[in-house]
Design a protein around this motif. Structure first.
Motif, PDB file in Angstrom:
ATOM      1  N   THR A  12       0.842  -1.201   0.000  1.00 47.65           N
ATOM      2  CA  THR A  12       0.000   0.000   0.000  1.00 47.65           C
ATOM      3  C   THR A  12       0.877   1.252   0.000  1.00 47.65           C
ATOM      4  OG1 THR A  12      -0.121  -0.178   2.424  1.00 47.65           O
ATOM      5  CG2 THR A  12      -1.959  -1.096   1.151  1.00 47.65           C
ATOM      6  N   ASP A  13       1.641   1.428  -1.044  1.00 51.99           N
ATOM      7  CA  ASP A  13       2.506   2.601  -1.118  1.00 51.99           C
ATOM      8  C   ASP A  13       1.684   3.880  -1.248  1.00 51.99           C
ATOM      9  OD1 ASP A  13       5.323   1.907  -0.926  1.00 51.99           O
ATOM     10  OD2 ASP A  13       4.958   0.655  -2.675  1.00 51.99           O
ATOM     11  N   HIS A  14       2.298   4.981  -0.842  1.00 51.66           N
ATOM     12  CA  HIS A  14       1.607   6.267  -0.852  1.00 51.66           C
ATOM     13  C   HIS A  14       1.337   6.747  -2.282  1.00 51.66           C
ATOM     14  CE1 HIS A  14       1.991   7.038   3.456  1.00 51.66           C
ATOM     15  NE2 HIS A  14       3.210   6.562   3.371  1.00 51.66           N
ATOM     16  N   ASP A  15       0.059   6.855  -2.623  1.00 50.49           N
ATOM     17  CA  ASP A  15      -0.381   7.523  -3.848  1.00 50.49           C
ATOM     18  C   ASP A  15       0.201   6.923  -5.126  1.00 50.49           C
ATOM     19  OD1 ASP A  15      -1.833   9.453  -2.289  1.00 50.49           O
ATOM     20  OD2 ASP A  15       0.079  10.431  -1.857  1.00 50.49           O
ATOM     21  N   THR A  16       0.470   5.633  -5.137  1.00 50.86           N
ATOM     22  CA  THR A  16       1.032   5.021  -6.344  1.00 50.86           C
ATOM     23  C   THR A  16       0.743   3.533  -6.419  1.00 50.86           C
ATOM     24  OG1 THR A  16       3.037   4.717  -7.655  1.00 50.86           O
ATOM     25  CG2 THR A  16       3.281   4.546  -5.296  1.00 50.86           C
ATOM     26  N   HIS A  17       0.647   3.027  -7.660  1.00 50.16           N
ATOM     27  CA  HIS A  17       0.534   1.596  -7.915  1.00 50.16           C
ATOM     28  C   HIS A  17       1.866   1.022  -8.419  1.00 50.16           C
ATOM     29  CE1 HIS A  17      -3.285   3.610  -9.405  1.00 50.16           C
ATOM     30  NE2 HIS A  17      -3.733   2.922  -8.377  1.00 50.16           N
ATOM     31  N   ALA A  18       2.905   1.832  -8.444  1.00 47.50           N
ATOM     32  CA  ALA A  18       4.125   1.473  -9.175  1.00 47.50           C
ATOM     33  C   ALA A  18       4.772   0.163  -8.720  1.00 47.50           C
ATOM     34  CB  ALA A  18       5.146   2.611  -9.083  1.00 47.50           C
ATOM     35  N   GLY A  19       4.552  -0.244  -7.480  1.00 41.96           N
ATOM     36  CA  GLY A  19       5.187  -1.465  -7.007  1.00 41.96           C
ATOM     37  C   GLY A  19       4.368  -2.722  -7.186  1.00 41.96           C
ATOM     38  N   HIS A  61      -8.628  -1.793  -6.223  1.00 39.71           N
ATOM     39  CA  HIS A  61      -9.218  -0.883  -7.202  1.00 39.71           C
ATOM     40  C   HIS A  61      -8.547  -1.043  -8.572  1.00 39.71           C
ATOM     41  CE1 HIS A  61      -5.844   1.378  -5.384  1.00 39.71           C
ATOM     42  NE2 HIS A  61      -5.618   1.707  -6.650  1.00 39.71           N
ATOM     43  N   ASP A  62      -9.211  -0.519  -9.585  1.00 42.11           N
ATOM     44  CA  ASP A  62      -8.680  -0.543 -10.945  1.00 42.11           C
ATOM     45  C   ASP A  62      -7.593   0.525 -11.066  1.00 42.11           C
ATOM     46  OD1 ASP A  62      -8.172  -0.441 -13.649  1.00 42.11           O
ATOM     47  OD2 ASP A  62     -10.242  -0.008 -14.247  1.00 42.11           O
ATOM     48  N   PRO A  63      -6.338   0.132 -11.296  1.00 44.76           N
ATOM     49  CA  PRO A  63      -5.251   1.117 -11.371  1.00 44.76           C
ATOM     50  C   PRO A  63      -5.314   1.997 -12.605  1.00 44.76           C
ATOM     51  CG  PRO A  63      -4.441  -1.036 -11.990  1.00 44.76           C
ATOM     52  CD  PRO A  63      -5.849  -1.245 -11.502  1.00 44.76           C
ATOM     53  N   ALA A  64      -6.193   1.666 -13.535  1.00 51.19           N
ATOM     54  CA  ALA A  64      -6.339   2.480 -14.747  1.00 51.19           C
ATOM     55  C   ALA A  64      -7.542   3.418 -14.664  1.00 51.19           C
ATOM     56  CB  ALA A  64      -6.470   1.576 -15.971  1.00 51.19           C
ATOM     57  N   HIS A  65      -8.231   3.444 -13.521  1.00 47.83           N
ATOM     58  CA  HIS A  65      -9.407   4.303 -13.395  1.00 47.83           C
ATOM     59  C   HIS A  65      -8.978   5.772 -13.458  1.00 47.83           C
ATOM     60  CE1 HIS A  65     -12.830   6.336 -11.429  1.00 47.83           C
ATOM     61  NE2 HIS A  65     -13.532   5.365 -11.980  1.00 47.83           N
ATOM     62  N   GLU A  66      -9.509   6.513 -14.415  1.00 43.36           N
ATOM     63  CA  GLU A  66      -9.003   7.850 -14.715  1.00 43.36           C
ATOM     64  C   GLU A  66      -9.112   8.821 -13.546  1.00 43.36           C
ATOM     65  OE1 GLU A  66      -9.678  11.482 -17.955  1.00 43.36           O
ATOM     66  OE2 GLU A  66     -10.774   9.601 -18.156  1.00 43.36           O
ATOM     67  N   LEU A  84      -9.434   8.348 -10.260  1.00 38.17           N
ATOM     68  CA  LEU A  84      -8.581   8.008  -9.128  1.00 38.17           C
ATOM     69  C   LEU A  84      -7.111   8.220  -9.478  1.00 38.17           C
ATOM     70  CD1 LEU A  84      -8.260   6.960  -6.273  1.00 38.17           C
ATOM     71  CD2 LEU A  84      -8.347   4.622  -7.184  1.00 38.17           C
ATOM     72  N   THR A  85      -6.711   7.807 -10.669  1.00 34.93           N
ATOM     73  CA  THR A  85      -5.326   7.991 -11.098  1.00 34.93           C
ATOM     74  C   THR A  85      -4.952   9.465 -11.118  1.00 34.93           C
ATOM     75  OG1 THR A  85      -5.317   5.956 -12.407  1.00 34.93           O
ATOM     76  CG2 THR A  85      -3.713   7.652 -13.013  1.00 34.93           C
ATOM     77  N   ARG A  86      -5.861  10.302 -11.588  1.00 34.68           N
ATOM     78  CA  ARG A  86      -5.594  11.747 -11.623  1.00 34.68           C
ATOM     79  C   ARG A  86      -5.398  12.303 -10.212  1.00 34.68           C
ATOM     80  NH1 ARG A  86      -9.458  12.853 -14.630  1.00 34.68           N
ATOM     81  NH2 ARG A  86     -11.021  13.479 -13.097  1.00 34.68           N
ATOM     82  N   MET A  87      -6.193  11.823  -9.266  1.00 37.29           N
ATOM     83  CA  MET A  87      -6.048  12.255  -7.879  1.00 37.29           C
ATOM     84  C   MET A  87      -4.678  11.884  -7.330  1.00 37.29           C
ATOM     85  SD  MET A  87      -8.286  11.071  -4.554  1.00 37.29           S
ATOM     86  CE  MET A  87      -9.656  12.182  -4.886  1.00 37.29           C
ATOM     87  N   LEU A  88      -4.244  10.651  -7.589  1.00 32.71           N
ATOM     88  CA  LEU A  88      -2.949  10.199  -7.096  1.00 32.71           C
ATOM     89  C   LEU A  88      -1.807  10.983  -7.731  1.00 32.71           C
ATOM     90  CD1 LEU A  88      -3.495   6.316  -7.090  1.00 32.71           C
ATOM     91  CD2 LEU A  88      -3.875   7.950  -5.231  1.00 32.71           C
ATOM     92  N   THR A  89      -1.921  11.259  -9.021  1.00 28.08           N
ATOM     93  CA  THR A  89      -0.884  12.028  -9.716  1.00 28.08           C
ATOM     94  C   THR A  89      -0.775  13.435  -9.137  1.00 28.08           C
ATOM     95  OG1 THR A  89      -1.225  10.784 -11.754  1.00 28.08           O
ATOM     96  CG2 THR A  89      -0.135  12.915 -11.954  1.00 28.08           C
ATOM     97  N   ASP A  90      -1.905  14.070  -8.888  1.00 26.90           N
ATOM     98  CA  ASP A  90      -1.903  15.422  -8.313  1.00 26.90           C
ATOM     99  C   ASP A  90      -1.256  15.429  -6.928  1.00 26.90           C
ATOM    100  OD1 ASP A  90      -3.166  16.357 -10.556  1.00 26.90           O
ATOM    101  OD2 ASP A  90      -5.156  16.471  -9.649  1.00 26.90           O
ATOM    102  N   SER A  91      -1.529  14.398  -6.137  1.00 29.91           N
ATOM    103  CA  SER A  91      -0.948  14.316  -4.794  1.00 29.91           C
ATOM    104  C   SER A  91       0.565  14.165  -4.856  1.00 29.91           C
ATOM    105  CB  SER A  91      -1.559  13.145  -4.024  1.00 29.91           C
ATOM    106  OG  SER A  91      -2.907  13.378  -3.723  1.00 29.91           O
ATOM    107  N   ALA A 122     -15.727   4.189  -7.025  1.00 32.65           N
ATOM    108  CA  ALA A 122     -15.981   4.252  -8.468  1.00 32.65           C
ATOM    109  C   ALA A 122     -14.979   3.403  -9.237  1.00 32.65           C
ATOM    110  CB  ALA A 122     -15.926   5.694  -8.948  1.00 32.65           C
ATOM    111  N   ALA A 123     -13.772   3.241  -8.678  1.00 31.83           N
ATOM    112  CA  ALA A 123     -12.734   2.434  -9.312  1.00 31.83           C
ATOM    113  C   ALA A 123     -12.822   0.961  -8.919  1.00 31.83           C
ATOM    114  CB  ALA A 123     -11.354   2.982  -8.951  1.00 31.83           C
TER     115      ALA A 123
END
Length: 292
Positions: A36-43, A80-85, A87-94, A180-181
């Motif tokens: 559960t990394d902060h604001d990312t699915h990268a791992g 959640h769906d890591p491609a959900h637009e 939610l992904t936008r929220m994480l990117t902004d953070s 939603a995701a």
């Protein structure tokens, strides 16, 4: 079955790569571990592959950084769906806000400590967005503080004159986007008063109305009194409760499996994801950038 649903890797502010976190989970005797990394699915990809290889189940998740009324709130999302637009936008902004904040804090620290941005960059791994833990590591390396705990208790605390706030979503919005995701939202360490101000029961009720599913109750930053109160809140609001380590490798004293989640709760999380059309068996990173 031993289940730990809250860990961090070098994709954010942990000190081990995702695969090593999973390997450490095996060594700690865990059967299930969530990354559960902060604001990312990268791992996620690395962790899931390691889980398949080592025979431990990996639950893909994220810890979302939020603010409500000036109070820091962390929301765990599972499956959640890591491609959900949205939610992904929220994480990117953070993540963008975190790195901007980190630069400004380093600028404030430089005159008194000699710390510079290039020193911080030496402690960033795998493209992770820079956050306060990386500044803390640089301060430790420079001999300014003894460890991360001292850094966060002094120079990097919210009460320090070097502190700079960062923008973050309201947790109500975050819960809605997680739902939603297709994800399952759980409030992380909601009563950890030793960390600073916490949201109140009324705020938790607002999150439940938005779709909150559970509370992380058994956490080392909760006193026994706080745990008891959260169990009462969870019972009244029909939320499930989880227990987790909030493991960061050597970045914190938290040990894998020091608090665990009941297998029946994991079944509820899986079932909620299944009802949303998410199988919870994996996926690849939709944003491709690590956060911190």
């Amino acid at each position: 079955m031993r289940i730990d649903l809250h860990t961090h890797s070098t994709a954010s502010d942990g000190t081990q790569p995702p695969a090593e976190v999973v390997a450490s989970a095996v060594e700690a005797g865990l059967d299930v571990v969530a990354l559960t990394d902060h604001d990312t699915h990268a791992g996620w990809s690395q962790a899931l592959a390691a889980g398949d290889r080592l025979g431990v189940r990996v639950v893909p998740g994220v810890e979302i950084s939020c603010l409500r009324g000036g109070v820091s709130v962390h929301l765990l999302s599972y499956h959640h769906d890591p491609a959900h637009e949205a939610l992904t936008r929220m994480l990117t902004d953070s993540r963008t806000s975190r790195e901007s904040r980190a630069r400004r804090m380093v600028d404030r620290l430089t005159p008194d400590t000699g710390l510079r941005w290039e020193h911080v960059l030496e402690h960033v791994h795998g493209g992770a967005t820079i956050g306060r833990p990386h500044i803390a590591d640089a301060l430790v390396a420079a001999g300014v503080v003894a460890d991360r705990d001292e850094a966060f208790a002094t120079l990097l605390s919210g009460r320090s004159r070097y502190f700079v706030p960062h923008s973050a979503p309201d947790p109500v919005d975050a819960v809605r986007r997680v739902r939603a995701a297709g994800g399952v939202p759980v409030l992380a360490h909601p009563a950890a008063s030793k960390r600073g101000s916490c949201i109140g029961d009324t705020d938790i009720e607002a999150l439940v109305e938005a779709g909150l599913a559970g509370l992380e109750v058994d956490h080392r930053d909760h006193s026994e009194t706080e745990r008891a109160h959260l169990r009462e809140v969870a019972g009244a609001l029909e939320l499930f409760v989880t227990g987790s380590s909030d493991y960061h490798g050597t970045g914190k004293r938290n040990r894998l499996g020091e608090n665990t989640t009941d297998p029946e709760v994991l079944q509820r999380i899986d079932a909620a994801a299944d009802r949303s059309g998410r199988t919870g068996t994996g996926g690849t990173a939709g944003d491709g950038v690590a956060g911190a």
